[in-house]
Design an enzyme around this catalytic site. Structure first.
Site: not given
Ligand code: PLP
Length: 400
Positions: A186
């Protein structure tokens, strides 16, 4: 795009503060920790940055969704509406609390279509989760208006859009609450981690207690062991090391977005001569976090031809219509109701009755848009040679 690209001395320094005390837990140990409360500091800074009153750190973006839904009181018997173009985590969290995910179409924003949302609201709808996919805004002002008319809370899944805004106001701060992910790919990362923001004090208090086994966090002479509890909770606590990294990454977020925007502008210019090309509709171009560039072609065949041409130049783009993690018709385990639970939960009642059936062809508008859209992630530090290569591949692709 990912914050690990610019991981450096600032992150190391913050982490060393934690290692110097040896206290990895966000609560307790008042003497040993010498005033170092990194998770708390990260929460305070994140709330200030996003212009909200409260921020609650948790272990991931997925658990952020679960903790938020739980605090909103969502559970079995409820429906939660989200969009058919998102990462699986959004609807996994809905199933995780025992509610049923209902999917809307996406429109030219590549996010929730408000017109379709209106059609999918029922008396069972307990929450609406628009997702700010691929770094850019859902039409959240319109969505909140619709939700308000029906008295339904809005939870913004902002996992992919930290740093994004609409008219200067941060994504995640329009709804009742907003969730973020700091996983390893992210825009800002803590390795694993998540955050929930809200202006609602009572909601925040419930999240804070639920994510920590129900500890009520009321100051009392018996310290943690003597705290009371209002309800059953679970453990989704963030560690001090992640909090420390988060502080350093947050300080860099606006710079990351600025760099990505410059690169994105160059790629857009190169793609703009492809016949019939349309760039993703942005609710507010200035508030784009610019982690991705998305452009759609005349139809699926045209998109295929363009992508073959791009791939021949070593610059193949992503077509999310082919991607198994982000698009409804490709979620075969959801469509078939695959679960480890012997009773078939959450797709079947304990007696065996099917709770929900999904039809792979239910979202034709999304299939059309997603199928003819090509996507590039935008690195924070784009190699100039690579940028030139992508731009010249796009210029060549206009003849396909
Ligand atoms: C990455 C993501 C999540 C979940 O996040 P994690 O930290 O990987 O559990 C939830 N929603 C969206 C749209 C994502 O891209």
């Amino acid at each position: 795009m990912p914050g690990f690209e610019i991981f450096g001395e600032e992150e190391k320094k913050e982490v060393m503060d934690v290692l110097d005390t040896g206290v990895l837990f966000r609560y307790e140990f008042p003497e040993q920790r010498k005033g170092v409360y990194k998770v708390r500091e990260f929460e305070e800074k994140f709330a200030t940055y996003t212009g909200t009153r409260y921020a609650q750190a948790v272990t991931s973006g997925s658990t952020a969704l679960k903790v938020a839904l739980t605090a909103l009181g969502v559970g079995p018997g409820d429906e939660v509406i989200t969009q058919g173009f998102t990462f699986v985590a959004t609807w996994e969290a809905i199933l995780e609390v025992g509610a049923i995910p209902v999917f809307t179409e996406v429109n030219a924003t590549l996010n929730m279509d408000p017109a379709d949302l209106e059609k999918k609201i029922t008396e069972k709808t307990a929450c609406i989760i628009p997702v700010h996919m691929l770094g850019a805004q859902a039409d959240v002002i319109e969505i909140v208006k619709i939700a308000d008319r029906h008295g339904i809370p809005v939870l913004e899944d902002t996992a992919q859009a930290a740093g994004g805004r609409i008219q200067g106001r941060h994504l995640g701060s329009f709804g009742t609450c907003g969730t973020f992910s700091f996983d390893s790919v992210k825009t800002m990362t803590t390795g694993e981690g998540g955050m929930i923001i809200t202006d609602d004090e009572e909601l925040w208090r419930t999240m804070s207690e639920y994510h920590d086994h129900g500890h009520d966090h009321v100051v009392n002479p018996g310290a943690r062991g003597g705290e009371g509890r209002r309800f059953v909770g679970f453990n989704y606590r963030m560690m001090e090391i992640q909090g420390a990294i988060g502080i350093a990454q947050l300080a860099k977020l606006d710079t990351m977005v600025r760099e990505q925007k410059k690169t994105k502008q160059r790629i857009m210019e190169a793609a703009s001569d492809i016949p019939g090309v349309q760039f993703r509709k942005l609710i507010d171009p200035d508030g784009d976090s610019a982690t991705f560039i998305c452009f759609s072609l005349q139809d699926r065949e045209h998109a295929k031809r363009v992508n073959v041409s791009l791939a021949a130049e070593g610059c193949g783009a992503i077509n999310f219509g082919e991607n198994t993690w982000h698009f409804y018709p490709k979620w075969e385990h959801l469509l078939s109701g695959a679960t480890t639970v012997k009773s078939g939960w959450p797709f079947r009642e304990p007696g065996g009755k099917r709770r929900v059936v999904y039809d792979a062809d239910m979202l034709p508008q999304s299939a059309d848009i997603v199928g003819r859209t090509l996507v590039y992630p935008i690195p924070i530090k784009m190699d100039p040679k690579r940028l030139e290569q992508i731009c010249s591949a796009l210029i060549k692709a206009k003849n396909t």
